[in-house]
Enzyme design. Structure first.
Site, PDB file in Angstrom:
ATOM      1  N   ARG A  54       0.835  -1.211   0.000  1.00 57.75           N
ATOM      2  CA  ARG A  54       0.000   0.000   0.000  1.00 57.75           C
ATOM      3  C   ARG A  54       0.867   1.257   0.000  1.00 57.75           C
ATOM      4  O   ARG A  54       0.558   2.237  -0.673  1.00 57.75           O
ATOM      5  CB  ARG A  54      -0.953  -0.014   1.205  1.00 57.75           C
ATOM      6  CG  ARG A  54      -1.987   1.101   1.142  1.00 57.75           C
ATOM      7  CD  ARG A  54      -3.058   0.964   2.216  1.00 57.75           C
ATOM      8  NE  ARG A  54      -2.514   1.152   3.549  1.00 57.75           N
ATOM      9  CZ  ARG A  54      -3.230   1.042   4.670  1.00 57.75           C
ATOM     10  NH1 ARG A  54      -4.514   0.719   4.615  1.00 57.75           N
ATOM     11  NH2 ARG A  54      -2.674   1.225   5.841  1.00 57.75           N
ATOM     12  N   LYS A 153      -2.513   7.070   1.045  1.00 55.78           N
ATOM     13  CA  LYS A 153      -2.266   7.424   2.449  1.00 55.78           C
ATOM     14  C   LYS A 153      -1.173   8.485   2.448  1.00 55.78           C
ATOM     15  O   LYS A 153       0.013   8.189   2.624  1.00 55.78           O
ATOM     16  CB  LYS A 153      -1.884   6.161   3.230  1.00 55.78           C
ATOM     17  CG  LYS A 153      -2.195   6.253   4.704  1.00 55.78           C
ATOM     18  CD  LYS A 153      -2.217   4.882   5.328  1.00 55.78           C
ATOM     19  CE  LYS A 153      -2.057   4.925   6.834  1.00 55.78           C
ATOM     20  NZ  LYS A 153      -3.056   5.700   7.544  1.00 55.78           N
ATOM     21  N   GLU A 186     -15.828   7.047   6.122  1.00 56.81           N
ATOM     22  CA  GLU A 186     -15.061   6.400   7.183  1.00 56.81           C
ATOM     23  C   GLU A 186     -14.798   7.421   8.274  1.00 56.81           C
ATOM     24  O   GLU A 186     -15.196   8.582   8.145  1.00 56.81           O
ATOM     25  CB  GLU A 186     -13.739   5.864   6.629  1.00 56.81           C
ATOM     26  CG  GLU A 186     -12.877   6.948   5.992  1.00 56.81           C
ATOM     27  CD  GLU A 186     -11.587   6.427   5.371  1.00 56.81           C
ATOM     28  OE1 GLU A 186     -11.100   5.374   5.785  1.00 56.81           O
ATOM     29  OE2 GLU A 186     -11.073   7.110   4.467  1.00 56.81           O
TER      30      GLU A 186
HETATM   31  N1  PMP Z   1      -9.061   5.189   7.382  1.00 57.08           N
HETATM   32  C1  PMP Z   1      -8.140   6.152   7.527  1.00 57.08           C
HETATM   33  C2  PMP Z   1      -8.465   7.523   7.048  1.00 57.08           C
HETATM   34  C3  PMP Z   1      -6.904   5.856   8.116  1.00 57.08           C
HETATM   35  O1  PMP Z   1      -5.986   6.802   8.257  1.00 57.08           O
HETATM   36  C4  PMP Z   1      -6.654   4.548   8.585  1.00 57.08           C
HETATM   37  C5  PMP Z   1      -5.334   4.184   9.180  1.00 57.08           C
HETATM   38  N2  PMP Z   1      -5.123   4.812  10.405  1.00 57.08           N
HETATM   39  C6  PMP Z   1      -7.663   3.585   8.427  1.00 57.08           C
HETATM   40  C7  PMP Z   1      -8.843   3.935   7.798  1.00 57.08           C
HETATM   41  C8  PMP Z   1      -7.450   2.171   8.879  1.00 57.08           C
HETATM   42  O2  PMP Z   1      -6.561   1.510   8.010  1.00 57.08           O
HETATM   43  P1  PMP Z   1      -5.665   0.297   8.463  1.00 57.08           P
HETATM   44  O3  PMP Z   1      -6.586  -0.752   8.979  1.00 57.08           O
HETATM   45  O4  PMP Z   1      -4.950  -0.114   7.247  1.00 57.08           O
HETATM   46  O5  PMP Z   1      -4.752   0.810   9.537  1.00 57.08           O
END
Ligand code: PMP
Length: 288
Positions: A54, A153, A186
């Site tokens: 990622r 990200k 989210e």
């Molecule tokens: N959404 C956002 C906006 C994030 O920054 C994150 C990570 N902190 C997540 C969802 C969760 O992703 P992951 O399970 O890959 O940590």
């Protein structure tokens, strides 16, 4: 006192208090860079390959060439954890565009920096894992996918910071962000799930969300546990009427939500599907 933590910066280790990069770095000047947040359990990084993939996808999407191979990156993450004598740890992996001129032009930067910080993290108090957390819907929407796609990200998290701030000002530790269509996207740092009539529901990636690695693990677990699930567009209406709600993230893991916009979810208590999935997730991270 424990020895001071050491931070990896582009091939060398520096004491935490001395770990620095240039003030001309476009990561600082423009949020021009990408990052990952990973967790190690008993010395093993959970889904390390997925996080590295990622990271490289995020970098590729912004035309940032990471100056090392994926295998070397994975090795550097493991080495940083081991060197700091950590076993259960949170790892922040950052790649900046590097130092450049005082203009946006990414072509006038050189030397992207790779930063690896291994430390401890406690995102939410233990009590919230047991009793659930309250969230609000923020007025700040998630980035429009045609602007900065939420799948990237990136270091440019100010939109999410503003939504988080709205949450904090309302006395909540997290805030729900809608997308440009008014659908549920989210939270500021976590993906969201609801349970309604025994079915697990979560917005699809094309709702404009991060393709969360914990989200993926929870969907896999639901499959293994024969919990019916569906990725589907959700509205605020859906979020106000479910039986259960929870959030997922590498730092947060699986955390129940018991109030949204001051409305109780279900009976206001942590529900059975949430408990089952949280327990299965804890088992999974310990054995992988
Ligand atoms: N959404 C956002 C906006 C994030 O920054 C994150 C990570 N902190 C997540 C969802 C969760 O992703 P992951 O399970 O890959 O940590």
């Amino acid at each position: 006192m424990a020895a001071e933590l050491e931070v990896y910066i582009s091939g060398t280790y520096h004491k935490k208090s001395e770990a620095k990069i240039s003030v001309y770095d476009h990561g600082l000047l423009y949020g021009d860079g990408v990052f990952e947040g990973l967790r190690a359990y008993s010395g093993n990084v959970f889904r390390l390959t997925e996080h590295i993939d990622r990271l490289y996808d995020s970098a590729r999407a912004i035309c940032l060439q990471i100056p090392m191979e994926k295998a070397a990156m994975a090795e550097a993450v493991n080495e940083t954890i081991a060197r700091n004598g950590l076993s259960d740890a949170y790892v922040r992996l950052v790649v900046t565009r590097g130092a450049g001129s005082l203009g946006i032009d990414p072509e006038r930067t050189s030397d992207p920096q790779v930063i690896i910080i291994a430390d401890h993290i406690a995102l939410y108090p233990k009590e919230m894992y047991e009793n659930g957390l309250a969230i609000i819907t923020s007025a700040t929407i998630r980035n429009h996918p045609a602007a900065l796609n939420p799948r990237i990200k990136s270091l440019n998290y100010l939109n999410n910071v503003m939504a988080k701030l709205e949450g904090k000002l309302a006395g909540c530790e997290e805030a729900l962000m809608l997308n440009h269509k008014g659908e549920v996207a989210e939270c500021t740092g976590d993906n969201i799930f609801i349970v309604r009539r025994g079915e697990l529901l979560t917005p699809p990636i094309d709702a404009g969300i991060l393709d969360g690695i914990t989200r993926g693990a929870v969907l896999d677990l639901a499959g293994q546990l024969d919990i019916p699930m569906r990725e589907t567009a959700l509205t605020r209406h859906d979020i106000y009427i479910p039986d259960e709600c929870f959030l997922t993230g590498s730092a947060a893991e699986v955390i129940p939500v018991i109030r949204v916009d001051d409305r109780p979810i279900g009976d206001g208590k942590v529900g059975p599907v949430t408990k089952r999935l949280a327990a299965a997730f804890h088992e999974l991270v310990r054995k992988s």
